[in-house]
Design a protein around this motif. Structure first.
Motif, PDB file in Angstrom:
ATOM      1  N   THR A 153      33.398  51.207  40.065  1.00 50.01           N
ATOM      2  CA  THR A 153      34.720  51.768  40.376  1.00 50.01           C
ATOM      3  C   THR A 153      35.550  50.774  41.180  1.00 50.01           C
ATOM      4  OG1 THR A 153      33.895  54.040  40.337  1.00 50.01           O
ATOM      5  CG2 THR A 153      35.927  53.646  41.567  1.00 50.01           C
ATOM      6  N   LEU A 154      34.918  50.129  42.135  1.00 48.78           N
ATOM      7  CA  LEU A 154      35.615  49.126  42.936  1.00 48.78           C
ATOM      8  C   LEU A 154      36.070  47.945  42.072  1.00 48.78           C
ATOM      9  CD1 LEU A 154      33.242  49.124  46.036  1.00 48.78           C
ATOM     10  CD2 LEU A 154      35.605  49.959  45.989  1.00 48.78           C
ATOM     11  N   LEU A 155      35.191  47.486  41.198  1.00 51.49           N
ATOM     12  CA  LEU A 155      35.527  46.341  40.352  1.00 51.49           C
ATOM     13  C   LEU A 155      36.604  46.702  39.339  1.00 51.49           C
ATOM     14  CD1 LEU A 155      31.925  44.979  39.779  1.00 51.49           C
ATOM     15  CD2 LEU A 155      33.717  43.905  41.156  1.00 51.49           C
ATOM     16  N   ASP A 156      36.545  47.909  38.794  1.00 50.61           N
ATOM     17  CA  ASP A 156      37.597  48.345  37.873  1.00 50.61           C
ATOM     18  C   ASP A 156      38.946  48.428  38.584  1.00 50.61           C
ATOM     19  OD1 ASP A 156      35.952  48.538  35.657  1.00 50.61           O
ATOM     20  OD2 ASP A 156      35.481  50.644  35.993  1.00 50.61           O
ATOM     21  N   ALA A 157      38.922  48.899  39.824  1.00 49.08           N
ATOM     22  CA  ALA A 157      40.163  49.003  40.596  1.00 49.08           C
ATOM     23  C   ALA A 157      40.743  47.622  40.891  1.00 49.08           C
ATOM     24  CB  ALA A 157      39.912  49.755  41.899  1.00 49.08           C
ATOM     25  N   LEU A 158      39.873  46.643  41.069  1.00 47.02           N
ATOM     26  CA  LEU A 158      40.348  45.283  41.312  1.00 47.02           C
ATOM     27  C   LEU A 158      41.097  44.752  40.097  1.00 47.02           C
ATOM     28  CD1 LEU A 158      40.269  42.870  43.341  1.00 47.02           C
ATOM     29  CD2 LEU A 158      38.210  42.102  42.117  1.00 47.02           C
ATOM     30  N   GLY A 159      40.569  45.052  38.905  1.00 45.53           N
ATOM     31  CA  GLY A 159      41.288  44.706  37.679  1.00 45.53           C
ATOM     32  C   GLY A 159      41.102  43.296  37.177  1.00 45.53           C
ATOM     33  N   PHE A 160      40.098  42.586  37.664  1.00 48.75           N
ATOM     34  CA  PHE A 160      39.835  41.218  37.211  1.00 48.75           C
ATOM     35  C   PHE A 160      38.595  41.234  36.316  1.00 48.75           C
ATOM     36  CE2 PHE A 160      41.782  39.398  41.374  1.00 48.75           C
ATOM     37  CZ  PHE A 160      43.059  39.645  40.888  1.00 48.75           C
ATOM     38  N   ALA A 161      38.820  41.142  35.015  1.00 42.77           N
ATOM     39  CA  ALA A 161      37.728  41.295  34.049  1.00 42.77           C
ATOM     40  C   ALA A 161      36.651  40.228  34.231  1.00 42.77           C
ATOM     41  CB  ALA A 161      38.283  41.244  32.626  1.00 42.77           C
ATOM     42  N   ARG A 162      37.036  39.005  34.534  1.00 46.16           N
ATOM     43  CA  ARG A 162      36.044  37.936  34.671  1.00 46.16           C
ATOM     44  C   ARG A 162      35.202  38.123  35.924  1.00 46.16           C
ATOM     45  NH1 ARG A 162      39.404  32.515  33.948  1.00 46.16           N
ATOM     46  NH2 ARG A 162      37.392  31.611  34.511  1.00 46.16           N
ATOM     47  N   VAL A 163      35.813  38.645  36.972  1.00 43.77           N
ATOM     48  CA  VAL A 163      35.048  38.936  38.192  1.00 43.77           C
ATOM     49  C   VAL A 163      34.032  40.044  37.906  1.00 43.77           C
ATOM     50  CG1 VAL A 163      35.172  39.854  40.540  1.00 43.77           C
ATOM     51  CG2 VAL A 163      36.852  38.163  39.756  1.00 43.77           C
ATOM     52  N   LYS A 164      34.482  41.092  37.225  1.00 43.84           N
ATOM     53  CA  LYS A 164      33.577  42.193  36.886  1.00 43.84           C
ATOM     54  C   LYS A 164      32.423  41.699  36.028  1.00 43.84           C
ATOM     55  CE  LYS A 164      33.396  46.709  34.625  1.00 43.84           C
ATOM     56  NZ  LYS A 164      34.156  47.753  33.894  1.00 43.84           N
ATOM     57  N   ALA A 165      32.716  40.839  35.046  1.00 45.11           N
ATOM     58  CA  ALA A 165      31.661  40.323  34.169  1.00 45.11           C
ATOM     59  C   ALA A 165      30.648  39.494  34.955  1.00 45.11           C
ATOM     60  CB  ALA A 165      32.282  39.482  33.056  1.00 45.11           C
ATOM     61  N   ALA A 166      31.140  38.703  35.902  1.00 49.15           N
ATOM     62  CA  ALA A 166      30.234  37.873  36.706  1.00 49.15           C
ATOM     63  C   ALA A 166      29.330  38.726  37.577  1.00 49.15           C
ATOM     64  CB  ALA A 166      31.046  36.901  37.565  1.00 49.15           C
ATOM     65  N   VAL A 167      29.897  39.775  38.161  1.00 49.87           N
ATOM     66  CA  VAL A 167      29.100  40.671  39.006  1.00 49.87           C
ATOM     67  C   VAL A 167      28.075  41.426  38.163  1.00 49.87           C
ATOM     68  CG1 VAL A 167      29.165  42.736  40.463  1.00 49.87           C
ATOM     69  CG2 VAL A 167      30.850  40.919  40.789  1.00 49.87           C
TER      70      VAL A 167
END
Length: 238
Positions: A153-167
Motif C-alpha cells: 500500500t505504501l509503495l503503491d501510494a508512492l507511485g514509482f513503479a521501478r521502486v516498487k519492482a526493486a522492493v
C-alpha cells in the motif's frame, strides 16, 4: 512405507487437477513456492521431480520450468548430474535484500509523510485493524499477508513503479525468513512497528516515519541472526 518414501510422495501437496486459473507452469510454481516458503519443503532437502509430477498430476515440463524459475528466485538449486534441492538460506543475501528494502522504503515513507493522497491513511488504518484481528486470532498466515499488503500500500501510494519492482524483487528473498520469524512475539512487535509508521505519516513527520521504517526492518535482521545461531542447519553461510 519408510519415512523417505512418505516424504517423496509429497502427500502435503494437493493434486492440481484439470481445472484451475492460470497456466500449468504458473500453478506448479505457486504450489512449490508456497511449500518452500512454508517449510513443507525444508532448506537443503532434495526434490524428487518424478514424485512431484505424479503427486501434482502434471508432466515433467511444467515442473522443470517451475523449478528453473525458483532457482532464479534463489529458492532452489539445480545441480548438474546431482539433481535439485531446496536452497538453504544465505544470510549474506538476506542482508543485501534488507539493505535495499531499508533504503527504498524508508525514503518512500519519508516522501509520503510530506505528500500523500487522502485515501492512504484510511487504507493503512483499516489494514492495521485487520492486523490486530489476525494477531489476536493467532492467524500467522493471515497476518503475513496483511503485512505484505501494508508495505505494498505504501509503495503503491508512492507511485514509482521501478521502486516498487526493486522492493518486490528484494522481498522475494525474504519471504522464508519472515515465515521463520512468525512467532506471536514477532507479530506483536511488527504490529507496534506498523502503528508507529502510520502515526508518523499522520503527523507529517518525515524523519520519524523514516526512522520507524528503518527500525522495523532492522529488527528482522537482529531476530534472524539470533535464530540462525540456534538453527544453523537451515543456513548456508554460518
Amino acid at each position: 512405507m519408510s519415512d523417505v518414501a512418505v516424504k517423496a510422495s509429497y502427500a502435503f501437496l494437493e493434486p492440481l487437477g484439470l481445472t484451475g486459473r492460470g497456466g500449468t507452469t504458473e500453478r506448479v510454481l505457486a504450489v512449490l513456492r508456497e511449500a518452500i516458503i512454508g517449510f513443507e519443503l525444508a532448506p537443503g532437502e532434495d526434490i524428487d521431480k518424478l514424485a512431484l509430477c505424479e503427486r501434482l498430476g502434471v508432466s515433467r515440463f511444467p515442473v522443470s520450468e517451475a523449478l528453473a524459475r525458483l532457482q532464479g528466485e534463489g529458492l532452489v538449486e539445480i545441480l548438474p548430474q546431482r539433481g535439485t534441492r531446496v536452497s538453504r538460506i544465505r544470510l549474506a543475501e538476506v542482508r543485501q535484500s534488507m539493505f535495499i528494502r531499508r533504503a527504498l522504503e524508508a525514503q518512500a515513507v519519508r516522501s509520503l509523510a510530506l505528500d500523500h493522497d487522502d485515501r492512504l491513511l484510511p487504507t493503512l488504518e483499516r489494514n492495521l485493524r485487520y492486523q490486530e484481528a489476525a494477531a489476536e486470532a493467532g492467524d500467522r498466515r493471515g497476518f503475513h499477508l496483511l503485512d505484505l499488503e501494508f508495505h505494498l500500500t505504501l509503495l503503491d501510494a508512492l507511485g514509482f513503479a521501478r521502486v516498487k519492482a526493486a522492493v518486490e524483487a528484494a522481498r522475494a528473498n525474504l519471504d522464508r525468513v519472515r515465515r521463520l520469524l512468525s512467532s506471536p512475539r514477532h507479530i506483536a512487535l511488527t504490529l507496534v512497528d506498523h502503528q508507529a509508521i502510520v502515526t508518523a505519516l499522520r503527523s507529517g513527520d518525515a524523519d520519524a516515519a523514516a526512522s520507524a521504517m528503518e527500525a522495523h526492518l532492522d529488527s528482522v535482521i537482529t531476530e534472524l541472526v539470533a535464530f540462525a545461531a540456534e538453527n544453523p542447519t537451515l543456513f548456508e553461510d554460518l
